[in-house]
Design an enzyme around this catalytic site. Structure first.
Site, PDB file in Angstrom:
ATOM      1  N   GLY A  48       0.819  -1.204   0.000  1.00 36.91           N
ATOM      2  CA  GLY A  48       0.000   0.000   0.000  1.00 36.91           C
ATOM      3  C   GLY A  48       0.852   1.252   0.000  1.00 36.91           C
ATOM      4  N   GLU A  63       2.401   1.115 -10.770  1.00 34.33           N
ATOM      5  CA  GLU A  63       3.797   1.201 -10.319  1.00 34.33           C
ATOM      6  C   GLU A  63       4.526   2.356 -11.002  1.00 34.33           C
ATOM      7  OE1 GLU A  63       5.866  -2.313  -9.269  1.00 34.33           O
ATOM      8  OE2 GLU A  63       4.042  -3.515  -9.307  1.00 34.33           O
TER       9      GLU A  63
HETATM   10  N1  COS Z   1      16.100   4.044  -4.647  1.00 37.09           N
HETATM   11  C1  COS Z   1      16.571   4.576  -3.486  1.00 37.09           C
HETATM   12  N2  COS Z   1      16.266   5.808  -3.056  1.00 37.09           N
HETATM   13  C2  COS Z   1      15.448   6.530  -3.836  1.00 37.09           C
HETATM   14  C3  COS Z   1      14.926   6.053  -5.042  1.00 37.09           C
HETATM   15  C4  COS Z   1      15.290   4.757  -5.446  1.00 37.09           C
HETATM   16  N3  COS Z   1      14.835   4.229  -6.580  1.00 37.09           N
HETATM   17  N4  COS Z   1      14.134   7.025  -5.576  1.00 37.09           N
HETATM   18  C5  COS Z   1      14.173   8.073  -4.748  1.00 37.09           C
HETATM   19  N5  COS Z   1      14.966   7.761  -3.705  1.00 37.09           N
HETATM   20  C6  COS Z   1      15.319   8.652  -2.585  1.00 37.09           C
HETATM   21  C7  COS Z   1      16.032   9.897  -3.080  1.00 37.09           C
HETATM   22  O1  COS Z   1      17.419   9.654  -3.244  1.00 37.09           O
HETATM   23  C8  COS Z   1      15.762  10.876  -1.976  1.00 37.09           C
HETATM   24  O2  COS Z   1      16.633  10.599  -0.912  1.00 37.09           O
HETATM   25  P1  COS Z   1      17.268  11.810  -0.011  1.00 37.09           P
HETATM   26  O3  COS Z   1      16.070  12.460   0.637  1.00 37.09           O
HETATM   27  O4  COS Z   1      18.159  11.087   0.953  1.00 37.09           O
HETATM   28  O5  COS Z   1      17.974  12.700  -0.969  1.00 37.09           O
HETATM   29  C9  COS Z   1      14.348  10.497  -1.541  1.00 37.09           C
HETATM   30  O6  COS Z   1      14.145   9.129  -1.962  1.00 37.09           O
HETATM   31  C10 COS Z   1      13.288  11.354  -2.156  1.00 37.09           C
HETATM   32  O7  COS Z   1      13.431  11.240  -3.552  1.00 37.09           O
HETATM   33  P2  COS Z   1      12.898  12.331  -4.567  1.00 37.09           P
HETATM   34  O8  COS Z   1      13.336  13.685  -4.097  1.00 37.09           O
HETATM   35  O9  COS Z   1      13.273  11.918  -5.943  1.00 37.09           O
HETATM   36  O10 COS Z   1      11.314  12.209  -4.347  1.00 37.09           O
HETATM   37  P3  COS Z   1      10.116  12.889  -5.105  1.00 37.09           P
HETATM   38  O11 COS Z   1       9.083  13.223  -4.113  1.00 37.09           O
HETATM   39  O12 COS Z   1      10.624  13.934  -6.036  1.00 37.09           O
HETATM   40  O13 COS Z   1       9.482  11.672  -5.969  1.00 37.09           O
HETATM   41  C11 COS Z   1       9.214  10.106  -7.722  1.00 37.09           C
HETATM   42  C12 COS Z   1      10.166  10.915  -6.832  1.00 37.09           C
HETATM   43  C13 COS Z   1       8.281  10.969  -8.543  1.00 37.09           C
HETATM   44  C14 COS Z   1      10.125   9.329  -8.658  1.00 37.09           C
HETATM   45  C15 COS Z   1       8.379   9.145  -6.831  1.00 37.09           C
HETATM   46  O14 COS Z   1       7.451   9.845  -6.027  1.00 37.09           O
HETATM   47  C16 COS Z   1       7.631   8.102  -7.639  1.00 37.09           C
HETATM   48  O15 COS Z   1       8.207   7.098  -8.066  1.00 37.09           O
HETATM   49  N6  COS Z   1       6.331   8.328  -7.847  1.00 37.09           N
HETATM   50  C17 COS Z   1       5.483   7.347  -8.479  1.00 37.09           C
HETATM   51  C18 COS Z   1       4.925   6.477  -7.439  1.00 37.09           C
HETATM   52  C19 COS Z   1       4.398   5.237  -8.032  1.00 37.09           C
HETATM   53  O16 COS Z   1       5.044   4.577  -8.817  1.00 37.09           O
HETATM   54  N7  COS Z   1       3.215   4.899  -7.610  1.00 37.09           N
HETATM   55  C20 COS Z   1       2.549   3.732  -8.061  1.00 37.09           C
HETATM   56  C21 COS Z   1       2.290   2.877  -6.921  1.00 37.09           C
HETATM   57  S1  COS Z   1       1.601   1.407  -7.472  1.00 37.09           S
HETATM   58  S2  COS Z   1       2.337   0.198  -6.210  1.00 37.09           S
END
Ligand code: COS
Length: 382
Positions: free
Chosen positions: A120, A360
């Site tokens: 979730g 995802e």
């Molecule tokens: N692996 C490890 N750490 C990660 C990571 C990854 N793949 N992606 C992000 N992080 C870390 C970043 O390094 C950052 O760490 P620090 O705070 O230490 O610098 C932290 O997480 C926050 O990352 P970021 O600033 O990139 O976050 P954002 O809020 O900008 O969001 C996205 C990034 C948009 C990529 C993310 O929210 C996302 O993937 N959204 C889609 C969600 C999704 O797929 N939902 C579907 C769910 S269905 S199960």
């Protein structure tokens, strides 16, 4: 090139999918029926414990084999494919990767016995912005008090436990997010109405609600404040499996189109002898093979413990867009009978496949992840 054990594994899962899943795929979709009767055979053949170590009763395989399994199941039934993928990649994997020994013993053992797990992350107002979580867990003396809701939960009504993210602070300006494992049988844990979806109608999707739910302290997964990273790392793996699911659906569309084109006669000859049909089939097959190789590469990188966020996003993005095209092209090759529900799987695949561009992480989010990784790779050079 696949290794011998991977080729053998593919044959085994392909035979299983054709024997057990394909004959009922249509009725699962027609009746929006969950594949209850397949859970036991899927458990026996290891499809529900592909990432779980033997000491917890699992039948672990490498990630290329895992992707092959998701492809082969999805090739005959997308609903079954997503049930398998979500359980392994989203439910079991975070426990395996971040859980304590006691958590692994408790949850993975049950998962390996065929009890489904869920994940979730999304909420009504936190979709692409997964960090916008409002569900909150507050620490009381000997427990966490959890309130909120999660949406789009695959296998929600079936799963005995869900890995979920919540805020662990009341400060609206603080995004401290922590991961937990929540048990279905706790007071305050309830499942919403099953969603009526366009596709993947044999998979079970619903909201989860937590109302003053008390979670034991030991159900915190990883450190406080690490929940967002737990989710992102989990999604890195999950996206490869959605890519594999898209690949299977695309291959199913191609199977259907080739068979039809080779047998359907118009103007006295099979339509496969027409160059315009040949182009469609050839382009589909070529794109599908490219997607497959990308999925294998991302799978190998995961096993080699090489950072694979970019490759994971790329293979999901590419495979799901290839699959969307393949499903539409297959309907075009079949013509009117492809448009009719029932006789051929093309229209079901067309409906199922759309989720791969959304779940995802949307295709827009995959592009965002890829482009951020590209800039990151420049590092000190700028
Ligand atoms: N692996 C490890 N750490 C990660 C990571 C990854 N793949 N992606 C992000 N992080 C870390 C970043 O390094 C950052 O760490 P620090 O705070 O230490 O610098 C932290 O997480 C926050 O990352 P970021 O600033 O990139 O976050 P954002 O809020 O900008 O969001 C996205 C990034 C948009 C990529 C993310 O929210 C996302 O993937 N959204 C889609 C969600 C999704 O797929 N939902 C579907 C769910 S269905 S199960």
């Amino acid at each position: 090139m696949l290794e011998k054990h991977q080729l053998e594994y593919r044959e085994k899962i392909r035979a299983f999918a054709l024997e057990k899943i394909e004959p009922v795929a249509r009725t699962l979709d027609d009746d929006q029926r969950f594949l209850n009767e397949h859970i036991k055979p899927m458990t026996d053949i290891g499809l529900l414990s592909m990432l779980i170590p033997e000491k917890y009763g699992g039948q672990p395989i490498d990630t290329v084999c895992y992707s092959i399994a998701v492809e082969e199941i999805s090739r005959v039934c997308g609903s079954s494919g997503i049930t398998v993928a979500a359980h392994n990649s989203l439910g079991c994997y975070p426990v395996l990767r971040f859980g304590t020994d006691a958590q692994k013993e408790k949850y993975l053992t049950r998962a390996a016995q065929g009890e489904l797990m869920a994940f979730g992350l999304s909420e009504a107002d936190a979709g692409s912005d997964a960090g916008g979580t409002r569900t909150v867990a507050l620490k009381k003396d000997d427990h966490w008090l959890v309130n909120g809701s999660k949406c789009w939960i695959t296998s929600a009504t079936k799963a005995f436990a869900t890995v979920a993210t919540t805020k662990t602070t009341e400060d609206p300006n603080d995004r401290e997010i922590t991961a937990f494992i929540f048990d279905k049988d706790w007071d305050g844990y309830s499942v919403g109405k099953k969603e009526n979806k366009m596709g993947l109608r044999g998979s079970d999707t619903a909201f989860l609600h937590f109302d003053d739910m008390k979670a034991p302290l030991e159900n915190q997964l990883a450190e406080i404040g690490q929940g967002f990273k737990v989710a992102m790392i989990t999604l890195d793996g999950g996206r490869v499996s959605i890519g594999a699911m898209a690949l299977g659906l695309a291959q199913g569309a191609l199977d259907c189109a080739v068979k039809y084109a080779a047998t359907r006669k118009q103007f006295g000859k099979p339509i496969a002898s027409n160059q315009m049909i040949q182009k469609k089939l050839a382009d589909m097959a070529t794109e599908i093979q490219a997607a497959r190789l990308m999925i294998y590469e991302a799978s190998q990188m995961k096993d080699a413990k090489i950072q694979f966020s970019k490759q994971s996003a790329m293979c999901k993005l590419f495979a799901s867009e290839v699959a969307t095209r393949a499903a539409a092209t297959a309907i075009g090759v079949l013509g009117a009978v492809g448009y009719r529900t029932g006789d051929y799987p093309a229209e079901r695949i067309w409906r199922d496949v759309k989720l791969c561009e959304i779940g995802e992480g949307t295709s827009e989010i995959q592009r965002l992840v890829i482009s951020r990784e590209l800039v990151k790779e420049l590092g000190d050079k700028i």
